[in-house]
Scaffold this active site. Structure first.
Site, PDB file in Angstrom:
ATOM      1  CG  ASN A 104       4.025   7.551   9.705  1.00 51.59           C
ATOM      2  OD1 ASN A 104       3.852   6.873   8.692  1.00 51.59           O
ATOM      3  ND2 ASN A 104       3.639   7.160  10.896  1.00 51.59           N
TER       4      ASN A 104
ATOM      5  NE  ARG B  97       1.277  10.874   9.239  1.00 52.29           N
ATOM      6  CZ  ARG B  97       0.941   9.675   9.727  1.00 52.29           C
ATOM      7  NH1 ARG B  97       1.089   9.417  11.016  1.00 52.29           N
ATOM      8  NH2 ARG B  97       0.482   8.730   8.927  1.00 52.29           N
TER       9      ARG B  97
ATOM     10  CG  ASN C  74      35.846  25.119 -22.140  1.00 57.38           C
ATOM     11  OD1 ASN C  74      36.052  26.119 -21.447  1.00 57.38           O
ATOM     12  ND2 ASN C  74      35.043  24.149 -21.780  1.00 57.38           N
TER      13      ASN C  74
ATOM     14  CD  GLU D  42      -4.555   2.415  13.582  1.00 58.17           C
ATOM     15  OE1 GLU D  42      -3.626   3.206  13.390  1.00 58.17           O
ATOM     16  OE2 GLU D  42      -4.407   1.186  13.517  1.00 58.17           O
TER      17      GLU D  42
ATOM     18  CB  ALA E  56      56.217  30.271 -18.686  1.00 56.02           C
TER      19      ALA E  56
ATOM     20  CE  LYS F 293       4.435   7.429   3.976  1.00 61.81           C
ATOM     21  NZ  LYS F 293       3.755   7.396   5.298  1.00 61.81           N
TER      22      LYS F 293
ATOM     23  CG  LEU G 242      -1.751  -1.241   1.470  1.00 65.91           C
ATOM     24  CD1 LEU G 242      -2.699  -1.015   2.650  1.00 65.91           C
ATOM     25  CD2 LEU G 242      -2.541  -1.634   0.229  1.00 65.91           C
TER      26      LEU G 242
ATOM     27  CB  ALA H 143      -2.619   5.000  -2.550  1.00 69.01           C
TER      28      ALA H 143
HETATM   29  C1  UD1 Z   1      -0.584   2.147  10.076  1.00 71.85           C
HETATM   30  C2  UD1 Z   1      -1.558   1.264  10.865  1.00 71.85           C
HETATM   31  C3  UD1 Z   1      -1.068   1.155  12.294  1.00 71.85           C
HETATM   32  C4  UD1 Z   1       0.331   0.563  12.320  1.00 71.85           C
HETATM   33  C5  UD1 Z   1       1.272   1.392  11.448  1.00 71.85           C
HETATM   34  C6  UD1 Z   1       2.590   0.652  11.287  1.00 71.85           C
HETATM   35  C7  UD1 Z   1      -3.789   1.573   9.889  1.00 71.85           C
HETATM   36  C8  UD1 Z   1      -5.114   2.224  10.026  1.00 71.85           C
HETATM   37  N1  UD1 Z   1      -2.891   1.854  10.815  1.00 71.85           N
HETATM   38  O1  UD1 Z   1      -0.640   3.453  10.626  1.00 71.85           O
HETATM   39  O2  UD1 Z   1      -1.939   0.310  13.041  1.00 71.85           O
HETATM   40  O3  UD1 Z   1       0.778   0.508  13.633  1.00 71.85           O
HETATM   41  O4  UD1 Z   1       0.726   1.590  10.136  1.00 71.85           O
HETATM   42  O5  UD1 Z   1       3.484   1.361  10.496  1.00 71.85           O
HETATM   43  O6  UD1 Z   1      -3.598   0.821   8.949  1.00 71.85           O
HETATM   44  N2  UD1 Z   1      -2.232   4.219   2.408  1.00 71.85           N
HETATM   45  C9  UD1 Z   1      -2.890   4.060   1.208  1.00 71.85           C
HETATM   46  N3  UD1 Z   1      -4.121   4.631   1.056  1.00 71.85           N
HETATM   47  C10 UD1 Z   1      -4.744   5.326   2.036  1.00 71.85           C
HETATM   48  C11 UD1 Z   1      -4.051   5.473   3.272  1.00 71.85           C
HETATM   49  C12 UD1 Z   1      -2.807   4.906   3.428  1.00 71.85           C
HETATM   50  O7  UD1 Z   1      -2.386   3.429   0.285  1.00 71.85           O
HETATM   51  O8  UD1 Z   1      -5.874   5.793   1.801  1.00 71.85           O
HETATM   52  C13 UD1 Z   1      -0.889   3.647   2.548  1.00 71.85           C
HETATM   53  C14 UD1 Z   1       0.160   4.717   2.822  1.00 71.85           C
HETATM   54  O9  UD1 Z   1       0.739   5.160   1.621  1.00 71.85           O
HETATM   55  C15 UD1 Z   1       1.174   4.014   3.701  1.00 71.85           C
HETATM   56  C16 UD1 Z   1       0.375   2.900   4.362  1.00 71.85           C
HETATM   57  O10 UD1 Z   1      -0.839   2.794   3.656  1.00 71.85           O
HETATM   58  O11 UD1 Z   1       2.233   3.456   2.952  1.00 71.85           O
HETATM   59  C17 UD1 Z   1       0.107   3.172   5.833  1.00 71.85           C
HETATM   60  O12 UD1 Z   1      -0.585   4.402   5.988  1.00 71.85           O
HETATM   61  P1  UD1 Z   1      -0.152   5.428   7.119  1.00 71.85           P
HETATM   62  O13 UD1 Z   1      -1.034   6.617   7.002  1.00 71.85           O
HETATM   63  O14 UD1 Z   1       1.297   5.642   7.097  1.00 71.85           O
HETATM   64  O15 UD1 Z   1      -0.580   4.595   8.420  1.00 71.85           O
HETATM   65  P2  UD1 Z   1      -0.034   4.764   9.884  1.00 71.85           P
HETATM   66  O16 UD1 Z   1      -0.693   5.932  10.503  1.00 71.85           O
HETATM   67  O17 UD1 Z   1       1.432   4.719   9.886  1.00 71.85           O
HETATM   68 CA    CA Z   2       3.066   4.717   8.300  1.00 72.98          CA
END
Ligand code: UD1
Ligand code: CA
Length: 446
Positions: A227, A16, A385, A155, A422, A23, A9, A11
């Site tokens: 993050n 942050r 040059n 969470e 020279a 990212k 994942l 997207a």
């Molecule tokens: C997430 C977990 C958390 C875990 C932590 C570990 C959830 C709700 N929370 O939190 O429990 O402890 O990771 O690192 O899953 N992403 C998408 N589409 C979206 C949202 C996010 O593709 O709509 C992707 C982001 O690009 C990212 C990943 O999912 O690579 C995680 O999302 P992020 O917002 O970083 O979650 P955390 O708050 O870190």
């Molecule tokens: Ca994360």
């Protein structure tokens, strides 16, 4: 039906990070963080990974090409919604779906393999990777009942004061059974901030009495989720440390390793010694028995065996064996130095070839020049040059002797074993074996 498929994942909006760059493309030790995740994932041999990408899909596509299968998430509605986007492509394709976040670059391949193994051995519906940590890391908490069975992931923003104290955290890697996953993913509740949390699957599985297994990872750095830029710097430190460790084990001496920054893309041969305060970056290859530093920056360059570089900057340059550079030299892109070349104090070379044994010892500039073998370039020599509009070439043939402070006004050619006096300003070609001197330089005829 395949055994395993992997979805990454990536997207999320990366708010942050506060960056134009998506990212997962932020570099760690010279490579985009997503590549580390893909390296680990690919070791599972589960076929191409499915990568969920969002608004900045084009950036990701141009970085990764066809290394992955892209899945678009049009609106960023949370991690649960992100995984759901893979349903049309994946449902019924593999028994187990492994889902991992693209911002988790330090995960070890062996950990992923163990997680899959636990999932298979326990016949679980969901298997989670967890981590025990005194720091909260902003991660979801693993809530267990009195029988140590996992009930939910909460969470951090949703935790009660008691749940906040829980030290077992969600690392964010899941094995999920295909048959159970997809219908339940589609039925996730909408969270308070308008997001579907992938982590809410765990509560659903618990409610339905499904088996939830877990594997605790010991090394917390493995599950660092990036993050923000503080996390990025932490990951950078870990990866650089790993790179230096590997390098030393492979036979490279690093004096004061913490001051030496080597990208994970760099290769260095044994018995090379690196002195403090060096930056060796990008696609750089260094041979064996070299001495590098102190105080060097070497980027995207290739160095043969036995080279010595002191306090210099080397960019996109190619050096054969036993080339000496510095102190205080600058080799710019397109510099090609043959064996035994010396480029010394305050010399700059750009887009130029220097033949074997040629010496440029002091305060000189060679740009767009083709210099033969065993040429001596005197102090203060400049290839003029650039005429203000265009660049022109200079050719200096084998064995030529360029006197101190010679200006070579290009385009110009200095023949084999020709010499300049020279302070000459050379505006016309000098034939083989002849000496030219003066301003403008004239060939001495006797
Ligand atoms: C997430 C977990 C958390 C875990 C932590 C570990 C959830 C709700 N929370 O939190 O429990 O402890 O990771 O690192 O899953 N992403 C998408 N589409 C979206 C949202 C996010 O593709 O709509 C992707 C982001 O690009 C990212 C990943 O999912 O690579 C995680 O999302 P992020 O917002 O970083 O979650 P955390 O708050 O870190
Ligand atoms: Ca994360």
């Amino acid at each position: 039906m395949r055994k395993l498929a992997v979805v990454v994942l990536a997207a999320g909006q990366s708010t942050r990070m506060r960056s134009k760059l998506v990212k997962v493309l932020h570099p760690i030790a010279g490579r985009p963080m997503i590549e580390y995740v893909l390296d680990a994932v690919e070791s599972l041999e589960a076929g191409k990974a499915y990568l969920v990408v969002g608004k900045d899909a084009e950036q990701v596509r141009s970085a990764l090409g066809d290394r992955v299968i892209y899945v678009e998430q049009g609106q960023q509605l949370g991690t649960g919604h992100a995984l759901l986007q893979a349903r049309p492509l994946l449902e019924g394709q593999a028994e187990t779906v492994l889902s991992i976040y693209g911002d988790n670059p330090l995960i070890a391949a062996s950990t992923l393999r163990r997680l899959v193994q636990v999932h298979e051995e326990t016949n679980a519906t969901v298997t989670l990777l967890t981590v025990l940590s005194e720091e909260s890391l902003g991660f979801g908490r693993i809530v267990r009942d009195s029988n140590r069975r996992i009930n939910a992931i909460v969470e951090e923003v949703m935790t009660s004061p008691e749940e906040r104290q829980i030290r077992e955290l969600n690392a964010g890697v899941y094995c999920l059974s295909d048959r159970w996953l997809w219908p339940h993913l589609a039925g996730l509740p909408l969270g308070p901030k308008g997001e579907y949390f992938l982590t809410d699957l765990v509560e659903a599985a618990s409610r339905e009495g499904e088996t939830i297994a877990s594997l605790a990872v010991e090394d917390i750095s493995e599950v660092l989720g990036i993050n923000n830029r503080v996390h990025l710097a932490q990951a950078e430190r870990v990866v650089r440390e790993r790179v230096r460790h590997e390098m030393m084990l492979s036979g490279v001496t690093l004096m004061d390793p913490a001051t030496i920054y080597v990208d994970s893309t760099v290769k260095i041969g044994p018995d090379t010694v690196i002195y403090p305060n060096c930056y060796i970056l990008g696609e750089t290859t260094i041979g064996s028995d070299c001495s590098i530093g102190p105080n060097c920056q070497i980027v995207d360059s290739e160095l043969g065996n036995g080279c010595r570089i002191v306090a210099s900057v080397v960019e996109e340059a190619t050096l054969a064996e036993a080339v000496h550079v510095g102190p205080f030299a600058h080799l710019r892109p397109g510099s090609r130095l043959a064996a035994g070349v010396h480029v010394g104090n305050f010399a700059e070379v750009k887009m130029s070839t220097l033949g074997p044994g040629t010496k440029v010892h002091h305060v000189s500039y060679l740009g767009d020049a083709k210099v033969g073998a065993d040429v001596n370039i005197g102090a203060g020599t400049v290839t003029c040059n650039f005429d203000g509009e265009r660049k022109h070439p200079t050719v200096i043939e084998d064995g030529a002797f360029i006197g101190s402070d010679t200006m070579l006004v290009a385009p110009v050619r200095v023949g084999r074993r020709a010499r300049t006096g020279a302070g000459s300003v050379v505006t016309r070609d000098i034939p083989e074996g002849k000496t030219a001197y003066g301003v403008p330089a004239r060939v001495r005829e006797k």
